[in-house]
Design an enzyme around this catalytic site. Sequence first.
Site, PDB file in Angstrom:
ATOM      1  N   LYS A  66     -10.219  12.948   7.389  1.00 26.83           N
ATOM      2  CA  LYS A  66      -9.751  12.826   9.100  1.00 26.83           C
ATOM      3  C   LYS A  66      -8.962  14.442   9.911  1.00 26.83           C
ATOM      4  O   LYS A  66      -8.950  15.353   9.253  1.00 26.83           O
ATOM      5  CB  LYS A  66      -7.711  12.562   8.585  1.00 26.83           C
ATOM      6  CG  LYS A  66      -8.013  10.806   8.417  1.00 26.83           C
ATOM      7  CD  LYS A  66      -6.406  10.348   8.783  1.00 26.83           C
ATOM      8  CE  LYS A  66      -5.824   9.950   8.012  1.00 26.83           C
ATOM      9  NZ  LYS A  66      -6.530   8.763   8.078  1.00 26.83           N
ATOM     10  N   LYS A 123       0.824  -1.142   0.037  1.00 24.49           N
ATOM     11  CA  LYS A 123       0.255   0.219  -0.288  1.00 24.49           C
ATOM     12  C   LYS A 123       0.970   1.011  -0.276  1.00 24.49           C
ATOM     13  O   LYS A 123       1.983   1.471   0.810  1.00 24.49           O
ATOM     14  CB  LYS A 123      -0.862  -0.516   1.378  1.00 24.49           C
ATOM     15  CG  LYS A 123      -1.848   1.332   1.572  1.00 24.49           C
ATOM     16  CD  LYS A 123      -2.757   1.144   3.345  1.00 24.49           C
ATOM     17  CE  LYS A 123      -2.985   2.568   3.010  1.00 24.49           C
ATOM     18  NZ  LYS A 123      -3.555   2.510   4.470  1.00 24.49           N
ATOM     19  N   ARG A 157      -7.272  -0.519   1.219  1.00 24.30           N
ATOM     20  CA  ARG A 157      -7.630  -1.907   1.144  1.00 24.30           C
ATOM     21  C   ARG A 157      -7.871  -1.270  -0.478  1.00 24.30           C
ATOM     22  O   ARG A 157      -7.958  -2.655  -1.237  1.00 24.30           O
ATOM     23  CB  ARG A 157      -9.096  -2.253   1.485  1.00 24.30           C
ATOM     24  CG  ARG A 157     -10.511  -0.766   1.951  1.00 24.30           C
ATOM     25  CD  ARG A 157     -11.375  -1.105   2.615  1.00 24.30           C
ATOM     26  NE  ARG A 157     -10.061  -0.931   4.135  1.00 24.30           N
ATOM     27  CZ  ARG A 157     -10.924  -1.010   5.073  1.00 24.30           C
ATOM     28  NH1 ARG A 157     -12.753  -1.913   5.485  1.00 24.30           N
ATOM     29  NH2 ARG A 157     -10.956  -0.617   5.671  1.00 24.30           N
ATOM     30  N   ASP A 172       1.927   6.537   5.554  1.00 30.25           N
ATOM     31  CA  ASP A 172       0.699   5.665   4.844  1.00 30.25           C
ATOM     32  C   ASP A 172       1.303   5.226   3.536  1.00 30.25           C
ATOM     33  O   ASP A 172       0.494   4.076   3.221  1.00 30.25           O
ATOM     34  CB  ASP A 172      -0.701   6.373   4.768  1.00 30.25           C
ATOM     35  CG  ASP A 172      -2.419   5.248   5.160  1.00 30.25           C
ATOM     36  OD1 ASP A 172      -1.623   3.903   5.312  1.00 30.25           O
ATOM     37  OD2 ASP A 172      -3.200   5.387   4.547  1.00 30.25           O
ATOM     38  N   ASP A 175      -2.426  10.849   3.481  1.00 29.98           N
ATOM     39  CA  ASP A 175      -3.674  10.472   3.977  1.00 29.98           C
ATOM     40  C   ASP A 175      -4.257  11.105   4.170  1.00 29.98           C
ATOM     41  O   ASP A 175      -4.066  10.718   5.755  1.00 29.98           O
ATOM     42  CB  ASP A 175      -4.061   8.986   4.395  1.00 29.98           C
ATOM     43  CG  ASP A 175      -5.563   8.402   4.174  1.00 29.98           C
ATOM     44  OD1 ASP A 175      -6.418   8.941   3.875  1.00 29.98           O
ATOM     45  OD2 ASP A 175      -5.431   7.603   5.492  1.00 29.98           O
ATOM     46  N   ASP A 226     -12.071   7.517   3.327  1.00 27.34           N
ATOM     47  CA  ASP A 226     -10.631   7.005   4.018  1.00 27.34           C
ATOM     48  C   ASP A 226     -10.358   5.718   4.761  1.00 27.34           C
ATOM     49  O   ASP A 226      -9.103   5.458   5.318  1.00 27.34           O
ATOM     50  CB  ASP A 226     -11.053   7.321   5.564  1.00 27.34           C
ATOM     51  CG  ASP A 226      -9.620   7.855   6.611  1.00 27.34           C
ATOM     52  OD1 ASP A 226      -8.404   7.437   5.887  1.00 27.34           O
ATOM     53  OD2 ASP A 226      -9.722   7.749   7.573  1.00 27.34           O
ATOM     54  N   GLU A 265      -9.205   3.667   2.480  1.00 27.45           N
ATOM     55  CA  GLU A 265      -8.608   3.814   0.835  1.00 27.45           C
ATOM     56  C   GLU A 265      -7.941   2.704   0.395  1.00 27.45           C
ATOM     57  O   GLU A 265      -7.907   2.254  -0.697  1.00 27.45           O
ATOM     58  CB  GLU A 265      -8.502   5.214   0.445  1.00 27.45           C
ATOM     59  CG  GLU A 265      -7.161   5.502   1.085  1.00 27.45           C
ATOM     60  CD  GLU A 265      -6.474   5.233   2.566  1.00 27.45           C
ATOM     61  OE1 GLU A 265      -5.275   5.343   2.754  1.00 27.45           O
ATOM     62  OE2 GLU A 265      -7.169   5.522   3.097  1.00 27.45           O
TER      63      GLU A 265
END
Length: 505
Positions: A279, A267, A353, A290, A272, A349, A351
Site C-alpha cells: 500500500k 476477517k 478474501r 483490518d 495489512d 493486497d 488478502e
Amino acid sequence: MTALTLSTAAAPGLRADAIVIGVGKGGKGPVVAPGADAVDKAYDGRLAGVLETLGASGAEGEITKLPAPAGFKAPLVLAVGLGTEPEEGEAYGAEALRRAAGVAARALTGAKKAAFALPLADAADAGAIAEGALLGAYSFDAYKDSGKDAKGKAPLAEVALLGGKPRDKEYKAAVERALAVTEELNRARDLINTPPNDLDPEAFAAVAQTAAKEHGIKVEVLDEKALEKGGYGGILGVGAGSAAGPRLVKLSYTHADATKHLAFVGKGITYDSGGISLKPAGHNETMKCDMSGAAAVFAAVVAAARLGLAVNITGWLALAENMPSGSATRPGDVLRMYSGKTVEVLNTDAEGRLVLADALWAASAEKPDAIVDVATLTGAMMLALGSRTFGVMANDDAFRAAIVDAADEVGEPSWPMPLPEHLRKGMDSSTADIANMGERMGGGLVAGLFLKEFVGEGIAWAHLDIAGPAFNESGPFGYTPKGGTGSAVRTLVRLAELTAAGDLG
C-alpha cells in the site's frame, strides 16, 4: 465501563452532575420532549423559550447547557437535540434516542453521574437509551498515562435512567441486554484500536481464549503447524510474510434448547501492509483496523453467550498479518485452499478474501443453517456506499433482506448489493481454478463472488462488507466514537436473537 441504573427518583431531588433532557425540532422552534416535565415546570413552562433564546433548535445531536433551576440538586441541565418532532400520536424512534443519549454521554465526559430524563415510555426505550449512553461514553485511553482523554477527563462514570422501573422484569431485561451487547461491542472497539505491535494473531487468539473460558464457550486455536497439517493454504499464504504466525480461532457456543446453528466468519488481518503489493503512504496508517470483522464476530458470539440465546453459534476468526518479506506470497503465486481449489494471487493486497475462503469452507463443513461473514474487504464498497453504510451480499435474496432489516432495527445503516454472475468471468485464471482479482469496476461485488465460491452447497450465506463504517476517521457523532466503531456487532446479535426466537428461517 460506565455504570447504569434504572431510577424512579424525581429529577429535582437526584444528586448528579447533570440532568439530561431531550429537545425536538418543531415547526416553530424547539419543543421540550417527554421526560423533561419536572425541569420544564421548574422553568414555569417556559423552558422551550429559554432554549430558543440560547440558540437551540432541537436539531439532532445539538447540545445546549444551562444552569439547573432553583431547588435542583444537580447544577446543570444538558438539553440534547432529538431531531424532528414526531407526528401527533407517535414517539421518537429508538435510533433517535440512542444517538441523543450517546451525544449527551460524550458531552458529559469528566462527570461522575448524570440523570437521563429522555423520553422513556417502555422497556424498549430504556434499552435504546442505555445502549446509546454506554456506547457514547466509550473512550480508548489504554496508551495514555492518565487513562483519560486528550483533555484529561475520564468517561462519564454513571448513568441513571429516570422513569425506569428497576423491579419490572422487562425493564431489567432490556438494561441487562444493553449492558451485555455494549460491553462486548466496546471490547471489539478496544481490539480494533489496539496498535498492531500489541495485537498480532497470537495475541488476538489469547484474548478470545480468555473470554471463551469466562463465558463457557468452547475454543479451538489452530497455529501454523495445525494450519499446515490441515491444508489451510489461504490463511498460511497471507501470513507467510510476517514473523507473527497466523491463527484460525473457532469459538463454539451451544444451548441445550437450540434448534438452529449459525456460523459467523470474521476477517482478522491484524495489520495489512498490502504485502508485496504494498500500500502507498496515506493508505496504511489505519490498517490496524483490518481485523474489525473478526472483532465483530468475537464480540457477537460472547454477547450471545452472555444473553443465553437458544441458538448454536460458531464463530470463526481468520487471523493473519499481511507483510512483505522474502517469505511473503508473491503476485503470480498459486495457493491451494482448504477446499482443495487453487487460487492465483494477482494482488497480495486482496488478502482478506483468501483467509475468509478457508474459514468459510471450514464453517461449511459443519453444515450450519446459515453463514454470515464480516470483513473490511474492499475500498470499492466505501466508494459505493460511503463511510457509514455497509454492503450486504448473499446467495439468497430473502436472507439478504432479513439481514438488512435486522441492521435497520438496531440502527446500523446497510444496503443490499447484488452478485452479478457476469463478473465471475473476470476471475478466470489460465493457471489456477480462480484468481483473487477480477474486473476493477464493481470490485466489491467481485470480492463477494469470490467468497461465494467457498460456501458449501445448500447453505444460506451472506457477506457484510464493513470497510466504510468499521473505522471512523472523522469526528465522533451520535454514539459513534472516532476510531474503531464495532460495526456489525449489533446486527449479528440481532440475527442470533431472531434465529433463537424462530423468526429467521
